[in-house]
Design an enzyme around this catalytic site. Structure first.
Site, PDB file in Angstrom:
ATOM      1  N   ASN A  23       0.714  -0.892  -0.147  1.00 23.74           N
ATOM      2  CA  ASN A  23      -0.200  -0.230   0.183  1.00 23.74           C
ATOM      3  C   ASN A  23       1.128   1.187   0.049  1.00 23.74           C
ATOM      4  O   ASN A  23       2.601   0.870   0.224  1.00 23.74           O
ATOM      5  CB  ASN A  23      -0.988  -0.002   1.390  1.00 23.74           C
ATOM      6  CG  ASN A  23      -0.405   0.079   2.599  1.00 23.74           C
ATOM      7  OD1 ASN A  23       0.746   0.862   2.762  1.00 23.74           O
ATOM      8  ND2 ASN A  23      -0.614  -0.746   3.398  1.00 23.74           N
ATOM      9  N   GLY A  31      -2.565  -9.783   3.410  1.00 25.89           N
ATOM     10  CA  GLY A  31      -1.621 -10.586   1.923  1.00 25.89           C
ATOM     11  C   GLY A  31      -0.405 -10.848   2.362  1.00 25.89           C
ATOM     12  O   GLY A  31       0.220 -10.825   2.753  1.00 25.89           O
ATOM     13  N   VAL A  32       0.407 -10.278   1.038  1.00 27.18           N
ATOM     14  CA  VAL A  32       0.869 -10.844   1.065  1.00 27.18           C
ATOM     15  C   VAL A  32       2.224  -9.806   1.185  1.00 27.18           C
ATOM     16  O   VAL A  32       3.082  -9.994   1.321  1.00 27.18           O
ATOM     17  CB  VAL A  32       1.202 -10.191  -1.721  1.00 27.18           C
ATOM     18  CG1 VAL A  32       2.838 -10.276  -1.616  1.00 27.18           C
ATOM     19  CG2 VAL A  32       0.573 -11.150  -2.146  1.00 27.18           C
ATOM     20  N   ASP A  33       1.720  -8.552   1.273  1.00 27.62           N
ATOM     21  CA  ASP A  33       2.871  -8.033   2.314  1.00 27.62           C
ATOM     22  C   ASP A  33       3.154  -7.779   3.099  1.00 27.62           C
ATOM     23  O   ASP A  33       4.094  -8.082   3.976  1.00 27.62           O
ATOM     24  CB  ASP A  33       2.015  -6.110   1.982  1.00 27.62           C
ATOM     25  CG  ASP A  33       2.909  -5.149   2.617  1.00 27.62           C
ATOM     26  OD1 ASP A  33       3.790  -5.087   2.537  1.00 27.62           O
ATOM     27  OD2 ASP A  33       1.997  -4.331   2.457  1.00 27.62           O
ATOM     28  N   SER A 121      -4.050  -6.170  -6.476  1.00 25.82           N
ATOM     29  CA  SER A 121      -4.836  -6.232  -6.198  1.00 25.82           C
ATOM     30  C   SER A 121      -6.397  -7.035  -6.209  1.00 25.82           C
ATOM     31  O   SER A 121      -7.575  -6.591  -6.190  1.00 25.82           O
ATOM     32  CB  SER A 121      -5.988  -4.814  -7.447  1.00 25.82           C
ATOM     33  OG  SER A 121      -4.902  -3.602  -7.776  1.00 25.82           O
ATOM     34  N   THR A 122      -6.374  -8.649  -5.830  1.00 23.76           N
ATOM     35  CA  THR A 122      -7.035  -9.204  -6.530  1.00 23.76           C
ATOM     36  C   THR A 122      -7.070  -9.934  -4.771  1.00 23.76           C
ATOM     37  O   THR A 122      -8.091 -10.511  -4.494  1.00 23.76           O
ATOM     38  CB  THR A 122      -7.235 -10.476  -7.328  1.00 23.76           C
ATOM     39  OG1 THR A 122      -5.897 -11.263  -6.595  1.00 23.76           O
ATOM     40  CG2 THR A 122      -6.591 -10.115  -8.460  1.00 23.76           C
ATOM     41  N   GLY A 123      -6.845  -9.326  -3.948  1.00 22.53           N
ATOM     42  CA  GLY A 123      -7.004  -9.783  -2.560  1.00 22.53           C
ATOM     43  C   GLY A 123      -7.658  -9.094  -2.042  1.00 22.53           C
ATOM     44  O   GLY A 123      -9.338  -8.573  -1.781  1.00 22.53           O
ATOM     45  N   TYR A 125      -7.291  -6.112  -1.832  1.00 26.50           N
ATOM     46  CA  TYR A 125      -8.101  -4.487  -3.029  1.00 26.50           C
ATOM     47  C   TYR A 125      -9.258  -5.265  -4.121  1.00 26.50           C
ATOM     48  O   TYR A 125      -9.629  -4.093  -4.395  1.00 26.50           O
ATOM     49  CB  TYR A 125      -6.930  -3.531  -3.615  1.00 26.50           C
ATOM     50  CG  TYR A 125      -6.335  -3.050  -2.763  1.00 26.50           C
ATOM     51  CD1 TYR A 125      -6.729  -2.318  -1.526  1.00 26.50           C
ATOM     52  CD2 TYR A 125      -5.091  -2.479  -3.616  1.00 26.50           C
ATOM     53  CE1 TYR A 125      -5.968  -1.680  -0.274  1.00 26.50           C
ATOM     54  CE2 TYR A 125      -3.829  -1.308  -2.872  1.00 26.50           C
ATOM     55  CZ  TYR A 125      -4.896  -1.491  -1.557  1.00 26.50           C
ATOM     56  OH  TYR A 125      -3.330  -0.802  -0.543  1.00 26.50           O
TER      57      TYR A 125
HETATM   58  N1  AR6 Z   1       2.137 -15.405  -1.971  1.00 25.90           N
HETATM   59  C1  AR6 Z   1       1.131 -15.547  -3.531  1.00 25.90           C
HETATM   60  N2  AR6 Z   1      -0.043 -15.260  -3.763  1.00 25.90           N
HETATM   61  C2  AR6 Z   1      -0.114 -14.760  -2.121  1.00 25.90           C
HETATM   62  C3  AR6 Z   1      -0.269 -14.708  -0.781  1.00 25.90           C
HETATM   63  C4  AR6 Z   1       1.011 -15.181  -1.081  1.00 25.90           C
HETATM   64  N3  AR6 Z   1       2.031 -15.610   0.717  1.00 25.90           N
HETATM   65  N4  AR6 Z   1      -0.177 -14.464   0.678  1.00 25.90           N
HETATM   66  C5  AR6 Z   1      -1.925 -13.927  -0.311  1.00 25.90           C
HETATM   67  N5  AR6 Z   1      -1.674 -13.971  -1.952  1.00 25.90           N
HETATM   68  P1  AR6 Z   1      -3.210  -8.943  -1.308  1.00 25.90           P
HETATM   69  P2  AR6 Z   1      -4.276  -6.381  -2.741  1.00 25.90           P
HETATM   70  C6  AR6 Z   1      -2.655 -13.839  -2.474  1.00 25.90           C
HETATM   71  O1  AR6 Z   1      -3.923  -8.915  -0.490  1.00 25.90           O
HETATM   72  O2  AR6 Z   1      -4.826  -7.060  -3.132  1.00 25.90           O
HETATM   73  C7  AR6 Z   1      -2.500  -5.655   2.184  1.00 25.90           C
HETATM   74  O3  AR6 Z   1      -2.271  -4.798   3.470  1.00 25.90           O
HETATM   75  C8  AR6 Z   1      -3.575 -13.404  -2.565  1.00 25.90           C
HETATM   76  O4  AR6 Z   1      -4.835 -14.721  -2.583  1.00 25.90           O
HETATM   77  O5  AR6 Z   1      -2.203  -9.397  -0.691  1.00 25.90           O
HETATM   78  O6  AR6 Z   1      -3.236  -5.750  -3.422  1.00 25.90           O
HETATM   79  C9  AR6 Z   1      -1.713  -4.316   1.441  1.00 25.90           C
HETATM   80  O7  AR6 Z   1       0.211  -3.729   2.768  1.00 25.90           O
HETATM   81  C10 AR6 Z   1      -4.576 -12.193  -3.481  1.00 25.90           C
HETATM   82  O8  AR6 Z   1      -4.991 -12.908  -4.585  1.00 25.90           O
HETATM   83  O9  AR6 Z   1      -3.083  -7.763  -2.319  1.00 25.90           O
HETATM   84  C11 AR6 Z   1      -2.592  -2.970   1.006  1.00 25.90           C
HETATM   85  O10 AR6 Z   1      -3.182  -2.567   2.117  1.00 25.90           O
HETATM   86  C12 AR6 Z   1      -3.430 -11.800  -4.151  1.00 25.90           C
HETATM   87  O11 AR6 Z   1      -2.249 -12.552  -3.065  1.00 25.90           O
HETATM   88  C13 AR6 Z   1      -3.589  -4.251   0.749  1.00 25.90           C
HETATM   89  O12 AR6 Z   1      -3.469  -5.433   1.579  1.00 25.90           O
HETATM   90  C14 AR6 Z   1      -3.083 -10.173  -3.589  1.00 25.90           C
HETATM   91  O13 AR6 Z   1      -4.123 -10.481  -2.838  1.00 25.90           O
HETATM   92  C15 AR6 Z   1      -3.278  -5.121  -0.754  1.00 25.90           C
HETATM   93  O14 AR6 Z   1      -4.451  -5.558  -1.647  1.00 25.90           O
END
Ligand code: AR6
Length: 167
Positions: A23, A31-33, A121-123, A125
């Site tokens: 973010n 999530g990933v972050d 963005s698919t989690g 967001y």
């Molecule tokens: N490895 C691979 N994919 C993953 C993992 C992992 N370890 N963990 C989750 N995913 P998201 P966004 C998938 O939410 O939507 C954070 O709080 C997940 O299932 O990580 O861009 C940031 O700080 C989904 O399909 O990212 C921002 O505030 C994809 O990764 C916000 O979330 C992205 O999910 C960003 O949201």
């Protein structure tokens, strides 16, 4: 460029650079972050704080990308990018495409030959997976870059299937 789809955890990838779905604060999240900071350790956050203090006082704008160390991850660098929050009222596809393009541009600057992307963005967001997959793949395919392997790391079977359909 070779495009690979794998199901798994992005923090385990043995690539030159992993892309973080961050973010604009660059100070961590879920999530990933969350996974990248947890597994990569405090060095990443330290560099993120330094970036905030120097170039990005107001935060990293949506659609842009910036690199730090990868700390204890197998990768050498983390490329942080900020995806758009999905909106039903406004088409933000260009910002999502920009995340992929800008991350590859930063990878080129670093000299990274192999790059792993999550489905940005698919989690949290809220971007629909099929559309997120289409934008990711079409943008990466069209990008002019020296990166030789782009690996999409999809967290579950449904995400992997969406990327496979789109590919
Ligand atoms: N490895 C691979 N994919 C993953 C993992 C992992 N370890 N963990 C989750 N995913 P998201 P966004 C998938 O939410 O939507 C954070 O709080 C997940 O299932 O990580 O861009 C940031 O700080 C989904 O399909 O990212 C921002 O505030 C994809 O990764 C916000 O979330 C992205 O999910 C960003 O949201």
């Amino acid at each position: 460029m070779e495009i690979r789809l794998v199901q798994g955890d992005i923090t385990e990838q043995d690539v030159d650079a992993v892309v973080n779905a961050a973010n604009s604060s660059l100070l961590g999240g879920g999530g990933v972050d969350g996974a990248i900071h947890r597994r990569g350790g405090p060095e990443i956050l330290q560099e993120c704080r330094a970036l905030r203090a120097s170039h990005y006082g107001a935060g990293l704008p949506t659609g842009q990308a910036v690199a730090t160390t990868a700390g204890r991850l197998p990768a050498r660098w983390v490329i942080h990018t900020v995806g758009p929050v999905h909106s039903a009222a406004e088409d933000r596809s260009e910002l999502l495409a920009s995340c992929y393009r800008e991350s590859l541009r930063v990878a080129d600057e670093l000299g990274a030959a192999t790059v792993a992307f999550p489905a940005i963005s698919t989690g949290i967001y809220g971007w629909p997976m099929d559309d997120g997959a289409r934008i990711a793949l079409s943008t990466v395919r069209r990008a002019s870059t020296s990166v030789v392997e782009v690996r999409f790391v999809l967290f579950d079977a449904a995400a992997h299937a969406a990327f496979e359909r789109s590919l």
